[in-house]
Write an enzyme that holds these catalytic residues in place. Structure first.
Site, PDB file in Angstrom:
ATOM      1  CB  CYS A  42      -0.664   0.102   1.552  1.00 59.91           C
ATOM      2  SG  CYS A  42      -1.833   1.295   0.973  1.00 59.91           S
ATOM      3  CB  CYS A  47      -3.613   2.480  -0.994  1.00 63.56           C
ATOM      4  SG  CYS A  47      -4.036   0.695  -1.191  1.00 63.56           S
ATOM      5  CE  LYS A  50      -4.923   3.169  -6.562  1.00 66.10           C
ATOM      6  NZ  LYS A  50      -6.041   1.952  -5.778  1.00 66.10           N
ATOM      7  CE1 TYR A 177     -11.328  -1.966  -6.623  1.00 68.63           C
ATOM      8  CE2 TYR A 177     -11.539  -3.686  -7.006  1.00 68.63           C
ATOM      9  CZ  TYR A 177     -11.485  -3.303  -5.791  1.00 68.63           C
ATOM     10  OH  TYR A 177     -12.855  -3.271  -5.207  1.00 68.63           O
ATOM     11  CD  GLU A 181      -8.159   2.007  -9.676  1.00 66.17           C
ATOM     12  OE1 GLU A 181      -8.466   2.881  -7.775  1.00 66.17           O
ATOM     13  OE2 GLU A 181      -6.049   0.623  -8.635  1.00 66.17           O
ATOM     14  NE  ARG A 204     -14.102 -11.898 -13.484  1.00 68.85           N
ATOM     15  CZ  ARG A 204     -14.439 -12.963 -11.977  1.00 68.85           C
ATOM     16  NH1 ARG A 204     -15.044 -13.252 -12.257  1.00 68.85           N
ATOM     17  NH2 ARG A 204     -12.702 -12.888 -12.252  1.00 68.85           N
ATOM     18  CG  HIS A 434     -29.675  22.509  -3.539  1.00 71.05           C
ATOM     19  ND1 HIS A 434     -29.669  21.487  -4.757  1.00 71.05           N
ATOM     20  CD2 HIS A 434     -29.650  24.039  -4.154  1.00 71.05           C
ATOM     21  CE1 HIS A 434     -30.224  22.040  -5.902  1.00 71.05           C
ATOM     22  NE2 HIS A 434     -29.842  23.314  -5.589  1.00 71.05           N
ATOM     23  CD  GLU A 439     -28.981  18.026  -3.813  1.00 73.62           C
ATOM     24  OE1 GLU A 439     -30.172  18.311  -3.630  1.00 73.62           O
ATOM     25  OE2 GLU A 439     -28.663  19.228  -5.140  1.00 73.62           O
TER      26      GLU A 439
END
Length: 457
Positions: A42, A47, A50, A177, A181, A204, A434, A439
Site C-alpha cells: 500500500c 494505494c 497510485k 481495479y 486505474e 467483473r 444543495h 443529495e
C-alpha cells in the site's frame, strides 16, 4: 517453554505493522521481519503512490473544464518531477511506519524469514533461528504474470511507478481495479492507452451500471478497449514491444503492462514445514480469528485471499492483537466492505449489486443519471450515476453504487448508514444538502424499477 519473542511477524505491510504495534502496546515482546521496505504494498507500490498518480492524471480534465469558467491554461507535464515527489512522500511514510513500530518497543529485523516450525523462523542472511509463542504471516501478495512467451518484456504495477520515462503508448492487460486505474493514469498523462481484457466489460463483479458507466468514461478519454481477447506472446524486434493477441493480431506498443490479478506471497516461506494449510486458491486458510491450521500461527491481509484491501488488512491485524494479546476475541466482518475504484470516472460502492440483491427477495431500485455540475458550463457529456437498492416499500438499504466525482468520499460516509441497517425511510428523513451530487441519495421519490419474485418489473 521459553521463547525469544511473544510474537514474530513476517512482513511489515499494513496488516503486519498494525498487529505488531498493537501487540507491543499490550506488552508483548515483538519482532517484525521485513526483507524490503516498511509499509508494504500500500505505502510503497500500491494505494498511496497510485492515488498520487491519479491526482496527477486528473489535472488534464481540470484544465479542460477550466476554460469554460474563464481560465486560460497553458500547462505541461514532467514525469521525473512526479516520480521524485512520489518517492519523497512514500519515504516519509515509511519513516512514520517505522517510528510507529519502534515507539511501543517492536524490533524491526531487515531480513527474509522462513518458517521452520510452529514456533520458529530462520533468517535467510545468517541462518539464525528465532523462536516465538506466536507467528503472524503478513506477507501480502504480488502481481500475477501470465505464463506466455516474452512475459519478461512486460511490466506490472510494481514497475509502473518508476519507469525511466513515459512510453508513447501502453497496452494494459486486465479488467479489474489495477487495470482501469492505471489506464486512467497513463491516459491522463498523455500516453496512448489500450486495455485488453478476456471478459466482455471491465470490473467483473461490480454492478452493471457502474461497469457500463466506467466503460463509457474510459472511451470518452480516448482509451481503447479490446474485449474477449488476451495477450498470447510478447517480443521486441525493435524499440517497441510487439504484442501478439490470442486472435492472431499483432501490434507494437511503447510498453505492455500486466494487471491480471495478484497472488499470495507464500512461496519459499516454509509453511509446509509447520503444516500450515493453504486453500484451493493458494492462499493461507484461516478461521474467523485469522488462525491457521497450526494453532500458534496466524495470518492476515492479502496472503489469506479474503479481501485484498488495505483497511481490511489493518482491521485483521488489529483484531488479531485484540484476540491473542488483549484477551478480547474479535472477528472481522467481511460481509459489508465499502470500496472505491480510483479510475476516471471514479466509483464507490457498498453492499449488494442489483443482481445479487434480486436473489434476496423483493427489492426497489432507484437510479439517477446527470451531468456533474462542474461540467455543465463545458461541452463534456459524461454522466454521473447514483444507484440505491433497497428492500421493497422503503425497507433496508441493501446497496449503494456511485460513479462520478467524489464517489469514494461519498461512499465512505454512506457506508456508516448502511452498516447500521438504515432504511430507505431513514434516507428520506435526511434533509438534502444543495447543490451537491450526494443529495440525490436522499431525494429519490419513487423507484426507477422494482424486482418482484426475482423478476424485474
Amino acid at each position: 517453554m521459553s521463547f525469544d519473542y511473544d510474537l514474530v511477524v513476517i512482513g511489515a505491510g499494513s496488516g503486519g505493522v498494525r498487529a505488531a504495534r498493537m501487540a507491543a502496546t499490550y506488552g508483548a515482546k515483538v519482532a517484525v521481519i521485513e526483507e524490503f521496505r516498511v509499509g508494504g504494498t500500500c505505502v510503497i507500490r500500491g494505494c498511496v503512490p497510485k492515488k498520487l498518480y491519479v491526482y496527477a492524471s486528473r489535472f488534464k480534465d481540470q484544465f479542460d473544464v477550466a476554460e469554460s469558467f474563464g481560465w486560460q491554461v497553458d500547462a505541461s507535464f514532467d514525469w521525473p518531477t512526479l516520480v521524485a515527489a512520489k518517492e519523497k512522500e512514500i519515504t516519509r511514510l515509511e519513516h512514520a511506519y517505522t517510528s510507529n513500530l519502534e515507539k511501543p518497543g517492536a524490533e524491526i529485523i531487515r531480513d527474509r524469514a522462513v518458517v521452520t516450525g510452529p514456533n520458529s523462523v530462520r533468517l535467510a542472511s545468517d541462518g539464525r533461528e528465532l523462536t516465538a509463542k506466536y507467528l503472524l504471516v503478513a506477507t501480502g501478495a504480488r502481481p500475477f504474470i501470465p505464463d506466455i512467451p516474452g512475459a519478461e518484456l512486460g511490466i506490472s504495477s510494481n514497475e509502473a511507478f518508476d519507469l525511466p520515462a513515459l512510453p508513447h503508448s501502453i497496452l494494459i492487460e486486465g479488467g479489474g481495479y489495477i487495470a482501469v486505474e492505471f489506464a486512467t493514469i497513463f491516459a491522463g498523462l498523455g500516453v496512448d492507452t489500450t486495455i485488453i481484457y478476456r471478459g466482455d466489460c471491465v470490473l467483473r463483479g461490480f454492478d452493471d451500471d457502474m461497469r457500463r458507466g466506467l466503460e463509457a468514461g474510459l472511451i470518452e478519454r480516448g482509451i481503447r478497449l479490446i474485449y474477449q481477447t488476451t495477450i498470447a506472446a510478447l517480443s521486441k524486434p525493435g524499440e517497441d514491444v510487439l504484442a501478439t493477441f490470442s486472435d492472431g493480431v499483432t501490434a507494437p506498443f511503447g510498453a505492455v503492462m500486466f494487471a491480471t490479478g495478484r497472488q499470495p506471497n507464500v512461496e519459499g516461506l516454509g509453511l509446509e514445514t509447520a503444516g500450515v494449510r493453504l486453500n484451493d486458491f493458494g492462499a493461507i486458510a484461516v478461521d474467523k480469528y485469522s488462525q491457521t491450521s497450526v494453532p500458534s500461527i496466524y495470518a492476515v491481509g492479502d496472503v489469506t485471499g479474503r479481501a485484498q484491501l488495505t483497511p481490511v488488512a489493518i482491521r485483521e491485524g488489529w483484531y488479531f492483537a485484540e484476540t491473542v494479546f488483549n484477551d478480547n476475541p474479535q472477528a472481522v466482518d467481511h460481509s459489508l466492505i465499502p470500496t472505491a475504484v480510483f479510475s476516471e470516472p471514479e466509483i464507490g460502492v457498498v453492499g449488494l449489486t442489483e443482481d445479487e440483491a434480486a436473489t434476496h427477495g423483493d427489492i426497489d431500485v432507484y437510479v439517477a443519471r446527470f451531468r456533474p455540475m462542474q461540467n455543465t458550463l463545458s461541452t463534456r457529456t459524461e454522466r454521473m450515476v447514483l444507484k440505491l437498492i433497497t428492500e421493497k416499500d422503503g425497507g433496508r438499504v441493501l446497496g449503494v453504487h456511485i460513479l462520478g466525482p467524489g464517489a469514494a468520499e461519498m461512499i465512505q460516509l454512506v457506508a456508516i448508514a448502511v452498516g447500521m441497517g438504515a432504511s430507505k425511510a431513514d434516507f428520506d428523513r435526511t434533509i438534502a444538502l444543495h447543490p451537491s451530487a450526494a443529495e440525490e441519495l436522499v431525494t429519490f421519490k419513487a423507484p426507477t424499477y422494482v424486482y418482484r419474485d426475482c423478476q424485474k418489473v
